[in-house]
Design a protein around this motif. Structure first.
Motif, PDB file in Angstrom:
ATOM      1  N   LEU A  11     113.768 -79.541  44.105  1.00  0.00           N
ATOM      2  CA  LEU A  11     114.751 -80.897  43.609  1.00  0.00           C
ATOM      3  C   LEU A  11     113.764 -82.831  43.674  1.00  0.00           C
ATOM      4  O   LEU A  11     113.280 -83.673  42.802  1.00  0.00           O
ATOM      5  CB  LEU A  11     116.157 -81.680  44.484  1.00  0.00           C
ATOM      6  N   ALA A  12     112.687 -82.649  44.681  1.00  0.00           N
ATOM      7  CA  ALA A  12     111.704 -83.790  44.777  1.00  0.00           C
ATOM      8  C   ALA A  12     110.716 -83.581  44.069  1.00  0.00           C
ATOM      9  O   ALA A  12     110.501 -84.441  42.836  1.00  0.00           O
ATOM     10  CB  ALA A  12     111.149 -83.403  45.821  1.00  0.00           C
ATOM     11  N   ALA A  13     110.561 -82.125  43.363  1.00  0.00           N
ATOM     12  CA  ALA A  13     109.598 -81.914  42.158  1.00  0.00           C
ATOM     13  C   ALA A  13     110.814 -82.354  40.941  1.00  0.00           C
ATOM     14  O   ALA A  13     109.865 -82.936  39.892  1.00  0.00           O
ATOM     15  CB  ALA A  13     108.853 -80.260  41.839  1.00  0.00           C
ATOM     16  N   VAL A  14     111.643 -81.715  41.142  1.00  0.00           N
ATOM     17  CA  VAL A  14     112.476 -82.381  39.426  1.00  0.00           C
ATOM     18  C   VAL A  14     112.679 -83.406  39.004  1.00  0.00           C
ATOM     19  O   VAL A  14     112.267 -84.139  38.458  1.00  0.00           O
ATOM     20  CB  VAL A  14     113.160 -81.510  39.145  1.00  0.00           C
ATOM     21  N   ALA A  15     112.646 -84.025  39.966  1.00  0.00           N
ATOM     22  CA  ALA A  15     112.645 -86.138  40.452  1.00  0.00           C
ATOM     23  C   ALA A  15     111.155 -86.722  39.742  1.00  0.00           C
ATOM     24  O   ALA A  15     111.062 -87.316  39.004  1.00  0.00           O
ATOM     25  CB  ALA A  15     113.480 -85.912  41.732  1.00  0.00           C
ATOM     26  N   LEU A  16     110.297 -85.862  40.351  1.00  0.00           N
ATOM     27  CA  LEU A  16     108.799 -85.768  40.395  1.00  0.00           C
ATOM     28  C   LEU A  16     108.959 -86.027  38.798  1.00  0.00           C
ATOM     29  O   LEU A  16     107.961 -87.281  38.222  1.00  0.00           O
ATOM     30  CB  LEU A  16     108.184 -86.004  41.604  1.00  0.00           C
ATOM     31  N   LEU A  17     108.443 -85.141  38.216  1.00  0.00           N
ATOM     32  CA  LEU A  17     107.704 -84.701  37.260  1.00  0.00           C
ATOM     33  C   LEU A  17     109.057 -85.722  36.328  1.00  0.00           C
ATOM     34  O   LEU A  17     108.548 -85.925  35.334  1.00  0.00           O
ATOM     35  CB  LEU A  17     108.419 -83.450  36.767  1.00  0.00           C
TER      36      LEU A  17
END
Length: 121
Positions: free
Chosen positions: A12-18
């Protein structure tokens, strides 16, 4: 269970970062031309950038507090805020008839609910 929560938070952090980097640094006109980004054409540039900054903060808040051992309660709080953000995204995409994005945001919402539940325990 802890490993699964870390994996979920990392995903979820990767999705939010992107999403955050895209909304913060890509011009709104260019976002509006991309599939699924049409809503940005109807929103102000400041609003889109504000959402991007919130997503960048969410990416940090989902991982860093627990990883650093500083205020780990911020992880489930961030996940709860992400739930609200995804509810808004679902409404926005739903109004535009973008069912695939509504379902994708529902998956992200469910993942955040799992993180919030697992980290509050």
């Amino acid at each position: 269970m802890n490993l699964v929560l870390w994996l979920a938070a990392g995903l979820l952090a990767a999705v939010a970062l992107l999403g955050g980097v895209t909304k913060t640094f890509v011009p709104r006109e260019r976002l509006a031309a991309v599939h699924g980004g049409g809503w940005t054409g109807d929103a102000g540039a400041g609003f889109v950038k504000a959402l991007g900054i919130l997503e960048l903060l969410a990416a940090a808040g989902l991982v860093l507090p627990a990883a650093l051992g500083v205020a780990p309660v911020l992880v489930p709080v961030t996940a709860g805020c992400w739930i609200l953000l995804m509810a808004g995204a679902m409404i926005t995409h739903g109004r535009r008839g973008e069912t695939a994005f509504v379902l994708l945001n529902l998956v992200y919402l469910a993942l955040a609910a799992f993180i919030a539940w697992g980290r509050f325990l």
